[in-house]
Structures are given as structure tokens and as C-alpha cells.
Design a protein around this motif. Sequence first.
Motif, PDB file in Angstrom:
ATOM      1  N   LEU A  67      -2.114  12.227 -10.457  1.00 18.12           N
ATOM      2  CA  LEU A  67      -2.110  10.784 -10.244  1.00 18.12           C
ATOM      3  C   LEU A  67      -1.756  10.441  -8.798  1.00 18.12           C
ATOM      4  CD1 LEU A  67      -0.380   9.568 -13.539  1.00 18.12           C
ATOM      5  CD2 LEU A  67      -2.734   9.127 -12.852  1.00 18.12           C
ATOM      6  N   LYS A  68      -0.781  11.141  -8.238  1.00 19.79           N
ATOM      7  CA  LYS A  68      -0.396  10.874  -6.857  1.00 19.79           C
ATOM      8  C   LYS A  68      -1.520  11.228  -5.886  1.00 19.79           C
ATOM      9  CE  LYS A  68       4.628  11.146  -7.278  1.00 19.79           C
ATOM     10  NZ  LYS A  68       5.860  11.881  -6.907  1.00 19.79           N
ATOM     11  N   SER A  69      -2.274  12.275  -6.218  1.00 23.17           N
ATOM     12  CA  SER A  69      -3.415  12.638  -5.389  1.00 23.17           C
ATOM     13  C   SER A  69      -4.466  11.536  -5.409  1.00 23.17           C
ATOM     14  CB  SER A  69      -4.021  13.956  -5.891  1.00 23.17           C
ATOM     15  OG  SER A  69      -5.183  14.287  -5.162  1.00 23.17           O
ATOM     16  N   GLU A  70      -4.736  10.980  -6.608  1.00 22.17           N
ATOM     17  CA  GLU A  70      -5.692   9.880  -6.716  1.00 22.17           C
ATOM     18  C   GLU A  70      -5.208   8.661  -5.945  1.00 22.17           C
ATOM     19  OE1 GLU A  70      -8.757   9.814  -8.083  1.00 22.17           O
ATOM     20  OE2 GLU A  70      -8.439  11.975  -8.234  1.00 22.17           O
ATOM     21  N   LEU A  71      -3.889   8.402  -6.017  1.00 18.48           N
ATOM     22  CA  LEU A  71      -3.328   7.258  -5.310  1.00 18.48           C
ATOM     23  C   LEU A  71      -3.479   7.431  -3.802  1.00 18.48           C
ATOM     24  CD1 LEU A  71      -1.814   4.601  -5.854  1.00 18.48           C
ATOM     25  CD2 LEU A  71       0.327   5.871  -5.617  1.00 18.48           C
ATOM     26  N   ALA A  72      -3.242   8.646  -3.314  1.00 19.14           N
ATOM     27  CA  ALA A  72      -3.395   8.914  -1.880  1.00 19.14           C
ATOM     28  C   ALA A  72      -4.842   8.726  -1.437  1.00 19.14           C
ATOM     29  CB  ALA A  72      -2.913  10.324  -1.562  1.00 19.14           C
ATOM     30  N   VAL A 130      -2.792   0.044 -10.894  1.00 20.26           N
ATOM     31  CA  VAL A 130      -2.960   0.691 -12.200  1.00 20.26           C
ATOM     32  C   VAL A 130      -2.397   2.112 -12.164  1.00 20.26           C
ATOM     33  CG1 VAL A 130      -4.661   1.617 -13.825  1.00 20.26           C
ATOM     34  CG2 VAL A 130      -4.940  -0.702 -12.916  1.00 20.26           C
ATOM     35  N   ILE A 131      -2.728   2.855 -11.108  1.00 21.80           N
ATOM     36  CA  ILE A 131      -2.253   4.233 -11.008  1.00 21.80           C
ATOM     37  C   ILE A 131      -0.748   4.273 -10.793  1.00 21.80           C
ATOM     38  CG2 ILE A 131      -2.388   6.361  -9.643  1.00 21.80           C
ATOM     39  CD1 ILE A 131      -5.304   5.781  -9.157  1.00 21.80           C
ATOM     40  N   ARG A 185     -15.826 -11.749   0.803  1.00 19.78           N
ATOM     41  CA  ARG A 185     -16.306 -10.489   0.211  1.00 19.78           C
ATOM     42  C   ARG A 185     -15.421  -9.311   0.643  1.00 19.78           C
ATOM     43  NH1 ARG A 185     -21.442 -12.765   1.339  1.00 19.78           N
ATOM     44  NH2 ARG A 185     -21.693 -11.520   3.248  1.00 19.78           N
ATOM     45  N   ILE A 186     -14.989  -9.329   1.903  1.00 14.21           N
ATOM     46  CA  ILE A 186     -14.121  -8.254   2.392  1.00 14.21           C
ATOM     47  C   ILE A 186     -12.795  -8.247   1.624  1.00 14.21           C
ATOM     48  CG2 ILE A 186     -12.736  -7.488   4.375  1.00 14.21           C
ATOM     49  CD1 ILE A 186     -15.065  -8.408   6.164  1.00 14.21           C
ATOM     50  N   THR A 187     -12.194  -9.409   1.478  1.00 17.94           N
ATOM     51  CA  THR A 187     -10.895  -9.466   0.781  1.00 17.94           C
ATOM     52  C   THR A 187     -11.051  -9.097  -0.693  1.00 17.94           C
ATOM     53  OG1 THR A 187     -11.151 -11.852   0.373  1.00 17.94           O
ATOM     54  CG2 THR A 187      -9.967 -11.185   2.361  1.00 17.94           C
ATOM     55  N   GLU A 188     -12.164  -9.497  -1.313  1.00 17.16           N
ATOM     56  CA  GLU A 188     -12.383  -9.136  -2.722  1.00 17.16           C
ATOM     57  C   GLU A 188     -12.548  -7.632  -2.884  1.00 17.16           C
ATOM     58  OE1 GLU A 188     -15.758 -11.477  -3.742  1.00 17.16           O
ATOM     59  OE2 GLU A 188     -14.588 -13.302  -4.185  1.00 17.16           O
ATOM     60  N   LEU A 189     -13.233  -7.002  -1.942  1.00 20.14           N
ATOM     61  CA  LEU A 189     -13.424  -5.555  -2.003  1.00 20.14           C
ATOM     62  C   LEU A 189     -12.091  -4.820  -1.867  1.00 20.14           C
ATOM     63  CD1 LEU A 189     -15.380  -3.177  -2.140  1.00 20.14           C
ATOM     64  CD2 LEU A 189     -15.733  -3.388   0.327  1.00 20.14           C
ATOM     65  N   VAL A 190     -11.283  -5.250  -0.898  1.00 16.78           N
ATOM     66  CA  VAL A 190      -9.977  -4.620  -0.707  1.00 16.78           C
ATOM     67  C   VAL A 190      -9.072  -4.893  -1.918  1.00 16.78           C
ATOM     68  CG1 VAL A 190      -7.899  -4.589   0.731  1.00 16.78           C
ATOM     69  CG2 VAL A 190     -10.150  -4.690   1.801  1.00 16.78           C
ATOM     70  N   ASP A 191      -9.141  -6.100  -2.464  1.00 18.53           N
ATOM     71  CA  ASP A 191      -8.335  -6.431  -3.644  1.00 18.53           C
ATOM     72  C   ASP A 191      -8.690  -5.535  -4.832  1.00 18.53           C
ATOM     73  OD1 ASP A 191      -6.872  -8.368  -2.413  1.00 18.53           O
ATOM     74  OD2 ASP A 191      -8.031 -10.064  -3.193  1.00 18.53           O
ATOM     75  N   ALA A 192      -9.967  -5.206  -4.968  1.00 17.39           N
ATOM     76  CA  ALA A 192     -10.391  -4.347  -6.078  1.00 17.39           C
ATOM     77  C   ALA A 192      -9.743  -2.968  -5.968  1.00 17.39           C
ATOM     78  CB  ALA A 192     -11.909  -4.222  -6.083  1.00 17.39           C
ATOM     79  N   VAL A 193      -9.699  -2.428  -4.749  1.00 17.36           N
ATOM     80  CA  VAL A 193      -9.044  -1.132  -4.547  1.00 17.36           C
ATOM     81  C   VAL A 193      -7.544  -1.266  -4.784  1.00 17.36           C
ATOM     82  CG1 VAL A 193      -8.644   0.754  -2.920  1.00 17.36           C
ATOM     83  CG2 VAL A 193     -10.819  -0.455  -2.894  1.00 17.36           C
ATOM     84  N   SER A 194      -6.951  -2.369  -4.328  1.00 15.55           N
ATOM     85  CA  SER A 194      -5.510  -2.585  -4.518  1.00 15.55           C
ATOM     86  C   SER A 194      -5.150  -2.655  -5.995  1.00 15.55           C
ATOM     87  CB  SER A 194      -5.068  -3.869  -3.814  1.00 15.55           C
ATOM     88  OG  SER A 194      -5.243  -3.765  -2.419  1.00 15.55           O
ATOM     89  N   ARG A 195      -6.008  -3.295  -6.794  1.00 13.98           N
ATOM     90  CA  ARG A 195      -5.736  -3.384  -8.237  1.00 13.98           C
ATOM     91  C   ARG A 195      -5.763  -2.003  -8.873  1.00 13.98           C
ATOM     92  NH1 ARG A 195      -8.832  -8.132  -7.719  1.00 13.98           N
ATOM     93  NH2 ARG A 195     -10.735  -7.071  -8.372  1.00 13.98           N
ATOM     94  N   GLN A 196      -6.687  -1.151  -8.408  1.00 14.16           N
ATOM     95  CA  GLN A 196      -6.739   0.205  -8.935  1.00 14.16           C
ATOM     96  C   GLN A 196      -5.496   0.993  -8.523  1.00 14.16           C
ATOM     97  OE1 GLN A 196      -8.881   1.170 -11.114  1.00 14.16           O
ATOM     98  NE2 GLN A 196      -8.047   3.242 -11.280  1.00 14.16           N
ATOM     99  N   GLU A 197      -5.012   0.752  -7.315  1.00 18.42           N
ATOM    100  CA  GLU A 197      -3.765   1.378  -6.873  1.00 18.42           C
ATOM    101  C   GLU A 197      -2.613   0.961  -7.784  1.00 18.42           C
ATOM    102  OE1 GLU A 197      -3.770   2.112  -2.107  1.00 18.42           O
ATOM    103  OE2 GLU A 197      -3.700   0.035  -2.756  1.00 18.42           O
TER     104      GLU A 197
END
Length: 403
Positions: free
Chosen positions: A378-383, A180-181, A166-178
Motif C-alpha cells: 500500500l505504501k508503494s502504491e501511495l508513493a 483512499v489508500i 480541468r487541471i484541478t479536477e484531475l489533481v483532485d482525482a489523484v488526491s482522492r485515491q491517495e
Amino acid sequence: MSADEKRTDHPRLDSVADISGGIALNGSSPSGSSVMLPYLRVANVQDGYISVTDIKKMPVPVRLVEKFRLRRGDVLLTEGGDIDKLGRGALWDGRIDPCLHQNHVFRVRCRETKLLPEFLALYMGSPEGKSYFLRIAKQTTNLASISLSQLGAMPIPCPPIAEQRRITELVDAVSRQEQVITASIAKLKDVRTGVMDGLFEAESDTHVEVPVREVGEVRMGKQLSPSSREASGQFPYLRVANVLRGRIDYSDIKKMAFDEGEREIYGLRPGDILLNEGQSLELVGRSAIYGGNEGEFCFQNTLIRFRSGRQVLPAYAQAVFERWLDNGVFAAIAKKTTSIAHLGSERFAALNFPLVPLSRQRHIVEGVDAFSKQECSLKSELAKLGKLKQGIVDDLLSGRVGV
């Protein structure tokens, strides 16, 4: 007994994973039957990813292939190097098979009933994981190294497998959004380049080309010398490290001696543009507009200062210089010595500058500003996502917050 050994709640890494060093690079041909195979070395193992842009091969005895052959899911860690890069690592995705690893790269193969490789890779890259390497490393001058036994003794948090997943899936979800941006930023840059080319081409019938030196003042900064570091009258100055693309970084400011006359010559005014005079070839000419107070900073001779005349808006000149950077104009005139390219103030001053009426300059600047605002957003969202992910990793891996 060390603090790490006292952590009985965390098993040793070598109790939940198999760890091995890699194959030594041998200059002579191996005896017996051998095969040429690709291998990963320290340069390929980056922090959080494996780079395969430059893969080497070596002759390997057939009998040793399986011993050093990587499998998908292996976690790779560097044995040593610069202190800040010690123990950097990533998960191997099996994109090259067969592929081996050199002896300066450790391979950790998790026993997946106890430890998921994705979870281990997260922990290795976390502040807690990195701090372990820094504590136990053997350091000589600016280099550091860890041994196989030290890596094996590393205490590893091992929550239940379901929780690790569950921890790795949660972090992966944020990484995928990164991702995309990041892709959106890259696409925006391509669109911006096309739009800017169109705007400049639209002015091709109305602009005149005049040397840069005729539309503004071009000046090199003061040379840094041992005496200037020690003399009285120490004053802050900007250098290449401070001038990034489109912005000036004031986080690390140096000082050297400038007398009153030199401060008049080398002092900066709002609207001055600073360009990297000495840089890597692809970055030479990188520039930013100075927006600080008049006379607050001077500048070093690794930078060129352009001060616009009445015919040119600083923001328009900056748009021209960024376009020249992207189109390779600066790289084409730079002189390269070893790994550093030099723009040269005279060569820069002789470039033909596209001069258009001020009203048209404002039109182009408005187009640049529109893209800059989108990119900043976009860079602000990425940060923000980066900080969120780091917080998630720190809290979940430490157990401070439950999944």
C-alpha cells in the motif's frame, strides 16, 4: 528588470486577486466595542492544508471584523519562517465562521473570472511557485520573509478558466485515491494491532516472563564528543535519525572515531535490534532490525542495541518491541527532560519479556510478516501516486503538457 517581471505571458498576482495582510495581535484590549473571535496564525497554515487543532482567539474591534474575516476559497500563505517553509499555504474551506487571520498570514482572494483559488493553491505549492519565494525572500540566518508587494508581483500562469478547472479536477482525482489508500493503511494498522494482541494473548498460558537482559544483550552506543569528530579512525555510525519504525534509513550517515576495540564493542551484526533511547515520548523505543554487513556500522549512545540470545528470534523480539511501542510500555518507563524522553538501558533491560518456544515465535512472526507485506504494498502504491500527482502538477502548470 528581473526575470519574473519579464514574463509578460504571466500576469502579476495582484492583477488577478486581492491580497491583504492580517490583523496584528495586540496585548491590550481594543478601545470601543469589540468581540472575541478565532484567528489563524502561521502554525495553522501548513503545506497544503489548514490545521484547526489549536485555534487561538483575540479581542477584535467590531469595525475591523469584516476587513479581516476569511471567506471560503481564500488562499492563505505564510509571510515567513524557516526557509524551507516559506510561502507555504492552503485553501481555506470556511469550516469556522467567523474566523480572522493574523498579520503573519497573507490572504489572497481570487477574482474567479480570471483565476480559480484551487488552481492558485496548486501553483503556490508547486516547485515553480516555491522557487519564486526562495528567489525574492529576505533572509536572516535561518529565517526568511516576503512582503505584501513581493507577493503581489508574483507572476501567475492564467490559462482559460475551463482549463484551470480541468487541471484541478484531475489533481483532485489523484488526491482522492491517495486518501483512499491512506485510510486503508490506517485500517490495516488497526487490524494488525488487534490480530497481534490476539496472537500474544493466545500464548499467555504458555509463555514465561523474564527480564529482557536474560534473553539478549542490552548495550548503549558510544557517546558523540567534539574529540570523536576530529580524531583519526573515522567510522560510520547509526543514530536516532536513522532508526525508523521497522526500517533503517541509510540516506544520511555520520562518522566519528572508533578504535579497533570500540568497533568490536559497538559494531553491528545482522539481526541486532536498535531502539531509540532518546526521542519524543510517543516515539521513544522505536526500533528496527539491522540487516547490513557485520561490522559495517557502529552506533551512537542515543540508541540501545538488543542482541538476541539463542532463545529468541530477532524478528519475534522486534514484534514484541513494536507492540510495547503501540501499547505505551516504553512511554510508561521513559524519563522525560524538556521535550526529549529517555528510555534508559537499565529500565529497558528490566522489562518482562514474553518468552515462548521458538516454534510459537515463528508463528507470530509469520503473522507480522503478512501484515508488513500488505502495508509495504500500500505504501508503494501511495508513493507512486504522489510522484504521479507531482508530475501532473509540474507538467500541466508549466504548460509542457496540455490538459
